[in-house]
Scaffold this motif. Structure first.
Motif, PDB file in Angstrom:
ATOM      1  N   LEU A   1       0.862  -1.182   0.000  1.00  0.00           N
ATOM      2  CA  LEU A   1       0.000   0.000   0.000  1.00  0.00           C
ATOM      3  C   LEU A   1       0.900   1.234   0.000  1.00  0.00           C
ATOM      4  N   GLN A   2       0.618   2.172  -0.907  1.00  0.00           N
ATOM      5  CA  GLN A   2       1.471   3.348  -1.042  1.00  0.00           C
ATOM      6  C   GLN A   2       0.631   4.623  -1.000  1.00  0.00           C
ATOM      7  N   GLY A   3       0.935   5.511  -0.066  1.00  0.00           N
ATOM      8  CA  GLY A   3       0.299   6.820   0.003  1.00  0.00           C
ATOM      9  C   GLY A   3      -1.206   6.786   0.145  1.00  0.00           C
ATOM     10  N   ILE A   4      -1.715   5.855   0.949  1.00  0.00           N
ATOM     11  CA  ILE A   4      -3.169   5.690   1.068  1.00  0.00           C
ATOM     12  C   ILE A   4      -3.771   6.831   1.891  1.00  0.00           C
ATOM     13  N   VAL A   5      -4.737   7.506   1.286  1.00  0.00           N
ATOM     14  CA  VAL A   5      -5.464   8.596   1.940  1.00  0.00           C
ATOM     15  C   VAL A   5      -6.950   8.268   1.895  1.00  0.00           C
ATOM     16  N   LYS A   6      -7.616   8.407   3.046  1.00  0.00           N
ATOM     17  CA  LYS A   6      -9.062   8.216   3.102  1.00  0.00           C
ATOM     18  C   LYS A   6      -9.654   9.201   4.106  1.00  0.00           C
TER      19      LYS A   6
END
Length: 501
Positions: free
Chosen positions: A8-13
């Motif tokens: 997982l890379q740079g996950i934004v939620k």
């Protein structure tokens, strides 16, 4: 080291008013147990829900075996070999164990042979030590047994990445060991297990690697050799004081059961001839392996089940035939085992759940007029006093983390300063700091005179806050001891039906 199964890379939620994940990078390798630690609301469950296809990230990349993919649904994640066992189970109560495990799965495609499928489920259960009857209906199972069904469902689908969200929250020490044996077998098959938990000792016992999240970000990694104190500080950013235990003499009896018999969901008696006495200002802990009558006992006291025999009195008054509301009016509060099934309404807002107990009484209501201002004021009081993290009072409770749901439920029940508090697993799903806070609140309540009947599958918790511990086995009380006069090992023996030597 081998290549990661998933990266997982740079996950934004983000959700309204909340950044759940703020640029998270995470690599998951075959043949490892990766533990995720963090406070309630740190973003652990959100991140795993993204990996399981339940949420789509606002930003970031998901790689499987180096290939960039988009997970548009849980079906996509399952196709990629990701299986998630949630805190709140995804089961159909009216179906059998085998039917639930087959539900939604692509095999068999045409001819359904339930006998063959049930045999397959039984083989898996035996292989991993997750005992459950494939023919039993879900509504007949204890919470611990239902969790086993969820795990077996993922194993049946041959998940290569198994996500366990707070898997030990409802398990006894013996069941935890069974689960850990299963997890180690899965890891040895070159699959990955993602283990989300607040229990630091368990994380240190099972994890190969630990990643800590705080406020939606990765704040550090650690080996399982790190001390619990160091891990806790990494999670919350400061030292956590221990809740002091008080030793005060209990007062007069306020709740008494004599020879109580209670039927279980399957028909036979789940509680058999139980006699106990709870005194004012006392915390009486109930220990036992899941499914030995603890839930049925508290439900009978709360009014959700009517006794089949024996007597039940509250302040010297027979209450066996009184309704739940009648008992609540007299000062009986209840924190149930299933917070969303019995304690809260997931579709209702924080405000609506805060007043479920007294929506028809002043100051919330006067006659046919509902006072929304008073309702919001009560909700704000609970949210502020018990640190419920919510974007607003109008958020549906189902969108809160499990820990915040538990805080809301706990706050609503104890805000009334009850005469008796029935608490089933009040710290389930809570982080280290919140658990300490609940322990302190229980101790403060008892010091103020509230009598507390505490059911917990954590012996450490029972020993930390209880004055006495009663052990249940096969529906009976098999021993009652002051906590100062009994050891953890002795309680464990009683839980299995063995008498301490």
């Amino acid at each position: 080291m081998s290549d990661p199964l998933v990266r997982l890379q740079g996950i934004v939620k983000t959700f309204p008013g909340v950044v759940a994940n703020a640029g998270i990078d995470l690599a998951i390798f075959p043949g490892e147990v990766l533990a995720l630690l963090g406070e309630n609301g740190a973003g652990k469950s959100t991140l795993m829900s993204i990996l399981a296809g339940l949420y789509r990230p606002d930003e970031g990349t998901i790689l499987f075996g180096g290939e960039r993919v988009e997970l548009r649904s849980p079906r996509d994640a399952i196709h990629r070999g990701v299986g998630m066992v949630h805190q709140h189970f995804r089961l159909v109560d009216s179906l059998t164990v085998a039917e639930n495990i087959l539900l939604g799965w692509r095999e068999p495609r045409f001819l359904l042979d339930l006998r063959s499928s049930a045999a397959h489920v039984r083989r898996l259960a035996d292989q991993y030590g997750l005992e459950v009857d494939p023919a039993a209906r879900i509504w007949q199972l204890s919470v611990g047994e239902r969790q086993r069904v969820e795990i077996l469902k993922m194993l049946y689908r041959n998940a290569r990445v198994l996500i366990l969200d707070e898997p030990t929250a409802i398990l006894t020490p013996q069941e935890v060991e069974q689960l850990f044996r299963a997890v180690r077998r899965i890891r040895n098959e070159e699959r990955a297990v993602l283990f989300i938990s607040h229990k630091l000792d368990e994380v240190r016992a099972i994890a190969d690697r630990i990643v800590v999240l705080r406020a939606g970000r990765v704040v550090g990694q650690s080996s399982p050799q790190a001390s619990p104190r160091d891990l806790a500080q990494m999670m919350v950013g400061h030292d956590i004081p221990v809740a002091p235990k008080r030793h005060l003499p209990p007062g007069a009896p306020v709740l008494e059961a004599r020879g109580l018999d209670v039927h279980g969901d399957r028909g036979p008696l789940a509680v058999r001839g139980v006699s106990l006495q709870l005194r004012r200002g006392e915390i009486l802990g109930i220990a036992g392996v899941a499914g030995n009558g603890q839930r049925e006992l508290l439900e009978a006291i709360a009014g959700l089940r009517f006794p089949a025999g024996g007597s039940l009195s509250f302040n010297a008054t027979d209450i066996a035939s009184l309704t739940v509301r009648d008992r609540w009016v007299r000062g009986l509060a209840y924190i149930p085992e299933d917070r969303l099934g019995q304690g809260l309404v997931g579709a209702f807002t924080v405000t609506e759940n805060a007043v479920l107990r007294d929506y028809d009484r002043p100051p919330i209501s006067r006659g046919a007029i509902f006072n929304w201002t008073a309702a919001r004021e009560k909700a704000e009081t609970i949210v502020n006093a018990f640190h419920v993290h919510s974007a607003s009072l109008q958020v549906s409770v189902r969108h809160l983390s499990g820990g915040n749901q538990q805080r809301l439920l706990f706050g609503r029940e104890v805000l009334t300063a009850p005469v008796v508090l029935l608490a089933m697993h009040p710290t389930r799903g809570l982080d280290v700091e919140a658990t300490t806070t609940v322990h302190r609140l229980l101790i403060d309540l008892s010091a103020a005179g509230t009598a507390i009947l505490l059911v917990s599958e954590s012996l450490d918790e029972l020993l930390a806050v209880s004055d006495r511990i009663a052990v249940m086995h096969r529906g009976r009380i098999v021993g009652v001891h002051p906590t100062t006069e009994v050891s953890r090992a002795e309680i464990g023996l009683l839980m299995t039906g063995s008498a301490p030597s």
